[in-house]
Design a protein around this motif. Structure first.
Motif, PDB file in Angstrom:
ATOM      1  N   ASN A 115      26.980  41.454  41.000  1.00 44.97           N
ATOM      2  CA  ASN A 115      28.105  40.848  40.297  1.00 44.97           C
ATOM      3  C   ASN A 115      27.619  39.831  39.262  1.00 44.97           C
ATOM      4  O   ASN A 115      28.065  39.830  38.104  1.00 44.97           O
ATOM      5  CB  ASN A 115      29.022  40.163  41.310  1.00 44.97           C
ATOM      6  CG  ASN A 115      30.324  39.704  40.708  1.00 44.97           C
ATOM      7  OD1 ASN A 115      31.173  40.499  40.363  1.00 44.97           O
ATOM      8  ND2 ASN A 115      30.495  38.387  40.596  1.00 44.97           N
ATOM      9  N   ASN A 121      39.575  37.146  38.752  1.00 41.47           N
ATOM     10  CA  ASN A 121      38.237  37.683  38.465  1.00 41.47           C
ATOM     11  C   ASN A 121      37.439  36.611  37.744  1.00 41.47           C
ATOM     12  O   ASN A 121      37.310  36.603  36.517  1.00 41.47           O
ATOM     13  CB  ASN A 121      38.319  38.947  37.608  1.00 41.47           C
ATOM     14  CG  ASN A 121      36.950  39.572  37.385  1.00 41.47           C
ATOM     15  OD1 ASN A 121      35.937  39.072  37.872  1.00 41.47           O
ATOM     16  ND2 ASN A 121      36.919  40.665  36.652  1.00 41.47           N
ATOM     17  N   GLY A 128      34.107  41.576  41.609  1.00 38.49           N
ATOM     18  CA  GLY A 128      33.011  42.505  41.405  1.00 38.49           C
ATOM     19  C   GLY A 128      32.979  43.007  39.978  1.00 38.49           C
ATOM     20  O   GLY A 128      33.794  42.600  39.134  1.00 38.49           O
TER      21      GLY A 128
END
Length: 559
Positions: free
Chosen positions: A232, A282, A467
């Motif tokens: 990631n 995110n 991710g």
């Protein structure tokens, strides 16, 4: 016998005040606590004096790292809402929520410094509050005792104690030091577990030790999780680098087009705005967002909503991560979406962001109208109306506010159809939204233009945003001319699931085409002289409802 020298009155009062202040500060610091998030859970953070940060995970054991706090202070973290019996999980909804919890843990592990900074700030504020309350209590008690003693008794005590000021001060210092030592020694020192697996090496948790069953879990699965973490981190670091390279390539391309007369030279007086939307926690995208904002020299950032997934307290880490991506001095204007909440708005406001709530605000020379979404969507639960209005009623209120103001440059809302009535009224020239996770427009609605930004998190239906990207992430640069009060052009920046970034060329904003009746009048005026249009923009009350937009629009759709 040598007579003791009595210090002057001002010195005695100063020493007393300093002594009281020190004692209250010690009390405030050593008793400070705060309830904040740790991954997907709430956790109680309490200051102690063992020099360790100890995360208590109940029957799983503890995670212990050296404390970053000064003078031997540590923090005990008690994690709440951990299921005592995982075999009690039976239904699909609960399993879905546990999958969301895993995302929360990964978000914490990906950027623990964001959580640590928030915790440190909260503990400092609580320590200051407790010290202030203690100081006020000491002052009130001192005043009450003085009042009860009366002038005569106070004078007698002063004559007795004043000559012993230095001895009393030294005694207070010794008692404070002994008390602090006793408090420190009374704290049960945690048993340091065996060194954790090398999976923590090179991370913010390097050097952590583990006790209990958690140690075995880390040994068994830690390598797999670390591989995901490294993947990631590497993906978004590479994506940020690719954004920088793509921007440099566009600058060269733009310079050539300016030299050949294809593009106009940049005007320093325009206002540059960066649009992001549907970030859905995110936090990996914070780096690429900051890269674009910095390189474009943006004046204003626009967030079209859905910063979080469920609008919970523990998602403050997401709010903080994106707030940290905003360049210093650049305001962020937010229209929160259906996956956010009032708590999300409060968290954003605490970071200095401008939260739209139905009124017109002027930021960077742009007059912006907007509001938080009236719907709330919760993962595994569904969507409901969370405010006192329906989407149609909110649409009418926004149109009325725009027409009453008469000078709105931009409407910023999360769900696109909610702005239809304002666009049709002729009182809003341009609208920015998100929600659909797909870019569309600029499209003419009534007398205005509507632009829908795609998800800046690359959000794909039914998939987590934690991710590497599952879909193409997009953000949009808008340029606004404050002299003509018109939106000039837009420029899209894309990052694909492969991590490849593209900076598209600027696209001029189309000029709205007048209704047919106005075109006929304009044609007649061109041959017979100036003529006033026969059709005026519709009033908000006469315009069509926001729930009746073009086919395919649905104000209640929940990506």
């Amino acid at each position: 016998m040598t007579e003791r020298r009595t210090p002057p009155r001002w010195l005695r009062w100063t020493l007393a005040a300093v002594a009281a202040l020190v004692a209250c500060l010690l009390y405030g610091v050593t008793t400070a606590s705060a309830t904040l998030g740790l991954g997907p859970h709430e956790a109680l953070y309490e200051v102690d004096t063992d020099g360790l940060v100890v995360v208590d995970l109940g029957p799983l054991g503890t995670l212990e790292i050296d404390s970053p706090l000064p003078v031997g202070l540590g923090v005990d973290v008690t994690v709440k809402e951990i299921p005592a019996d995982l075999t009690a999980v039976e239904d699909t909804t609960t399993l879905d929520r546990l999958a969301g919890d895993l995302d929360g843990y990964l978000q914490f592990y990906a950027s623990p410094s964001t959580t640590f900074d928030a915790v440190a700030h909260a503990l400092v504020l609580d320590a200051a509050r407790r010290a202030g309350l203690a100081l006020a209590a000491v002052g009130l008690v001192g005043w009450g005792v003085a009042l009860l003693l009366g002038p005569a008794r106070r004078g007698e005590l002063t004559r007795t104690l004043a000559p012993r000021t230095w001895q009393l001060t030294a005694g207070f210092v010794v008692v404070s030091l002994v008390g602090a030592t006793l408090v420190a020694s009374d704290v049960e020192q945690p048993t340091r577990g065996r060194p954790a697996s090398s999976v923590f090496d090179g991370t913010a948790l390097e050097g952590a030790t583990i006790t209990g069953r958690l140690a075995g879990v880390i040994d068994t699965y830690g390598g797999q999780l670390l591989a995901l973490y490294d993947q990631n981190e590497a993906f978004y670091a590479a994506a940020r680098d690719d954004v920088a390279a793509a921007w440099r390539a566009w600058e060269v391309r733009h310079a050539v087009r300016v030299a050949t007369g294809t593009d106009a030279p940049d005007d320093e007086d325009v206002v540059t705005m960066l649009v992001v939307s549907d970030l859905h926690c995110n936090t990996g995208m914070a780096g690429p967002i900051q890269e674009v904002a910095t390189r474009a020299g943006v004046d204003v950032m626009l967030n079209a909503g859905d910063t979080t997934m469920n609008g919970t307290a523990v998602e403050k880490v997401c709010v903080d991560a994106f707030a940290d991506a905003v360049p210093d001095g650049v305001p962020m204007v937010v229209a929160d979406g259906n996956h956010d909440s009032q708590l999300t708005s409060d968290q954003e406001a605490a970071r200095g962001q401008v939260i739209l709530d139905g009124d017109v605000v002027e930021v960077g020379g742009v007059r912006i109208l907007g509001d938080r979404d009236v719907l709330e969507t919760r993962v595994g639960v569904g969507t409901s109306v969370a405010r006192e209005r329906t989407p149609t009623e909110q649409a009418g209120d926004l149109a009325e506010a725009a027409c009453d103001d008469g000078d709105v440059d931009l409407l910023l809302i999360h769900t696109p159809p909610v702005g239809n009535r304002a666009l049709e009224s002729g009182c809003v020239p341009f609208q920015v939204s998100g929600h659909t996770h797909a870019r569309s427009g600029p499209t003419q609605i009534g007398q205005g233009m509507r632009y829908v930004n795609a998800s800046t998190a690359g959000a794909a239906s039914g998939q987590a945003t934690v991710g590497p990207l599952r879909g193409t992430a997009e953000m949009t640069l808008l340029r606004f001319d404050p002299t003509t009060r018109t939106m000039l052009d837009l420029q899209v920046v894309e990052i694909t699931p492969a991590g490849a970034a593209t900076v598209l060329d600027r696209e001029p904003i189309p000029v709205p085409v007048p209704p047919v009746g106005e075109l006929e009048v304009a044609d007649a005026g061109s041959s017979d002289g100036p003529t006033s249009p026969t059709s005026a923009p519709a009033s908000p009350s006469a315009s069509s409802p926001a729930s009746a937009p073009a086919a395919g629009d649905d104000a209640t759709a929940e990506p």
